[in-house]
Structures are given as structure tokens and as C-alpha cells.
Write a protein that holds these residues in place. Sequence first.
Motif, PDB file in Angstrom:
ATOM      1  N   GLN A   1      -3.090   3.607  -2.491  1.00  0.00           N
ATOM      2  CA  GLN A   1      -3.639   2.502  -3.273  1.00  0.00           C
ATOM      3  C   GLN A   1      -2.778   1.264  -3.072  1.00  0.00           C
ATOM      4  OE1 GLN A   1      -3.236   3.614  -7.553  1.00  0.00           O
ATOM      5  NE2 GLN A   1      -2.097   5.322  -6.679  1.00  0.00           N
ATOM      6  N   VAL A   2      -3.252   0.140  -3.606  1.00  0.00           N
ATOM      7  CA  VAL A   2      -2.533  -1.121  -3.449  1.00  0.00           C
ATOM      8  C   VAL A   2      -1.807  -1.466  -4.743  1.00  0.00           C
ATOM      9  CG1 VAL A   2      -2.743  -3.593  -2.967  1.00  0.00           C
ATOM     10  CG2 VAL A   2      -4.185  -1.957  -1.740  1.00  0.00           C
TER      11      VAL A   2
ATOM     12  N   ASP B   1       8.885   2.121   0.007  1.00  0.00           N
ATOM     13  CA  ASP B   1       7.675   1.344  -0.258  1.00  0.00           C
ATOM     14  C   ASP B   1       7.814   0.588  -1.580  1.00  0.00           C
ATOM     15  OD1 ASP B   1       5.859   2.218   1.938  1.00  0.00           O
ATOM     16  OD2 ASP B   1       6.181   4.177   1.035  1.00  0.00           O
TER      17      ASP B   1
ATOM     18  N   ARG C   1       0.845  -1.186   0.000  1.00  0.00           N
ATOM     19  CA  ARG C   1       0.000   0.000   0.000  1.00  0.00           C
ATOM     20  C   ARG C   1       0.880   1.235   0.000  1.00  0.00           C
ATOM     21  NH1 ARG C   1      -5.134   1.262   0.222  1.00  0.00           N
ATOM     22  NH2 ARG C   1      -5.755   3.300   0.991  1.00  0.00           N
TER      23      ARG C   1
ATOM     24  N   SER D   1      -3.015   6.245   4.490  1.00  0.00           N
ATOM     25  CA  SER D   1      -4.310   5.601   4.320  1.00  0.00           C
ATOM     26  C   SER D   1      -5.362   6.617   4.715  1.00  0.00           C
ATOM     27  CB  SER D   1      -4.413   4.342   5.195  1.00  0.00           C
ATOM     28  OG  SER D   1      -4.186   4.668   6.544  1.00  0.00           O
TER      29      SER D   1
ATOM     30  N   PRO E   1      -1.872  -6.174   2.647  1.00  0.00           N
ATOM     31  CA  PRO E   1      -1.015  -5.120   2.117  1.00  0.00           C
ATOM     32  C   PRO E   1      -0.324  -4.331   3.210  1.00  0.00           C
ATOM     33  CG  PRO E   1      -3.128  -5.136   0.988  1.00  0.00           C
ATOM     34  CD  PRO E   1      -3.231  -6.105   2.129  1.00  0.00           C
TER      35      PRO E   1
ATOM     36  N   SER F   1       1.201  -1.091   5.043  1.00  0.00           N
ATOM     37  CA  SER F   1       0.537   0.207   5.180  1.00  0.00           C
ATOM     38  C   SER F   1       1.518   1.282   5.595  1.00  0.00           C
ATOM     39  CB  SER F   1      -0.596   0.105   6.204  1.00  0.00           C
ATOM     40  OG  SER F   1      -0.095  -0.351   7.433  1.00  0.00           O
TER      41      SER F   1
END
Length: 307
Positions: free
Chosen positions: A36-37, A254, A32, A291, A285, A287
Motif C-alpha cells: 500500500q501507499v 522503507d 509504497r 507490489s 511512490p 516501490s
Amino acid sequence: MISHKAWHTRCARRDLARGGLQAAPPRGRPVRALGQVFPGALTIAAGIDTDGALVGRLEGSGLGAIEIGSVRASTRAFHRARRALRRLRARPVRKTSAAARLRYGVSLAKRAQTPWSDAAAELSNGVSAFAGLADYVTLNPGPGRPALAEFIAIVAAVARHRDALVCSGSPRLPLMVKLAAPWLRGAHVLDELRGLAAAGVDGLLLSAEGMAAHEHLGLLRRLRQAHGSALGLVSVGGVCAVRAALQRLDAGADLVQIHGAVRQRHRRQWIDRAVAALCGPVEAPQSRSVSFSTPPRAQACSSSRSR
């Protein structure tokens, strides 16, 4: 006459567009980032797919995203990229695969003849053009970059334009900013980069070109510690070994973008090996990135009203 690097880039693009990569069930660990994923942490950097030729070609490869571009307003590549993404969005998407589908970003840069005083307006028009089509946009200063403070002001203006689009009914388009190595040195770099977070960007694309490996990894760690989960971090440059990608993820990135590895002869085997190495047990997912507790559109509208 085409350069050696450009020739290998063109060959890589044609090869991937023609045959793609090994098709398989989703093998990457979902990540994530940017709200979004992504189906995996390994992504293809801008410079390989300059106009959307790979859109729809690498689904199921284990890659997380392809970044198209860099594209500039009113150019042939700009319009080709829009057409490719429009065709992709017109396809029916199964609900079971929508969350884990390959993501498509667009790297936006200003035209060479556009002065930096007009760059915000030109980049904002690009954001309008790709809203609802791209999954995110990267604002790329290019080789003739201004001072970092000036670029932050440009980014803030583009972010305000993005938020205004959201309030008028457009989908929220995550913004990422590419930062060259010369901008990432100095005792006050963290303070300067806080200005980008305050401007409303969703992520930073940090270039390692021209930096020692330990220097780049240290910057990733400091940024992750300073911003926590509020900012997506993407690393690019010099990832020619799978171990380098793993080190950057461990340091706090990420996502990791690859470019040179895609240009090499055995690109497919390298990517398949890297995706397998970056996998691990499939789980929820990660994080690390932002978020949204409220719908993105509502959040952007409320923040723009409070300015």
C-alpha cells in the motif's frame, strides 16, 4: 505508581490528541510498502497510542502511519482500538485523498497468561478482529519471547489463517513481524529470517534497541540486498535525531518508526522538522516493497491452495 516513561508517554498522547500536529497539504514523499501507499516514511511506533485515541487526529501531518497498541485479546484497549477504527472506516473518504491517507497499523501481542503453544490461535483471532479495519497488523512477541524458530512457526500459522480469511471474502490484511535485537545477531540471521518471508509475511519491523548504529544499518543493507523489493523493512528504536532516520532510510528501510522522540517536550517541532527533512521533491511512490501483479485476494487464495 506510574513510571516516569509512562507518564511522558501519556502526556504525549494527550497532547497530540488534543492539538494534533501542524496541518498542511501532504508534505511527505509517498512510500509504497506492505502492498500500500504511505503518505510519508516517518511513522509513530506502538506504545504511544495504546487504544486508538489518535485515530483521525493527525491527518495531513506528513506522517505515514500510526501503529496502535500493543493490544491483547479481550482487553479494554483491544475493543477501544476496534471501535476507533470502525468509526474511521465509516467516514466518507474523498477519492483524491484515499491513496495518500494516514495509515493505521495494530500491534498484536498475546496475553501474559496464554502459553506460547496457544499463541497462534489467539493472534489469529486478533487478525480476524482487525481485518477490514486496520491497514496492517504487526505480530509482536513481547518481552517473554520464545526461540525465533518457534515464533516463525506461530507466524506461519497466523499467515495461513489470514489467507483463509481472504479466500472467504475478507480484505487481505498485510502482516508484519517485530524482531528484537537478540534475534538479529549471529552468522545465520539472514537464513533464519528467510523463514519469515517464506511464511507469508509482508514486512519486518526491526528493533535497533541494544544494537550499535552501524550494526543495525548493516543489517538493513543485507536484508534489502537479500530480499530486494519482496519484503517491507521498517526500523524502530533509538531514533531521537533526524539524521538517524535519514541514515536508516538510506540503508534500505522503507519506513522509520519513532517513539522516544514523541515523548520529548518539543515533539511537535521535532516531527515537523523530521517530516520536512524526509521530504524532497514529490514523485511517484517508491516501490521497494512488494507490489501485487494479481489482486491481493486472488493471490492469497491461489497460494493457500498450492500449500
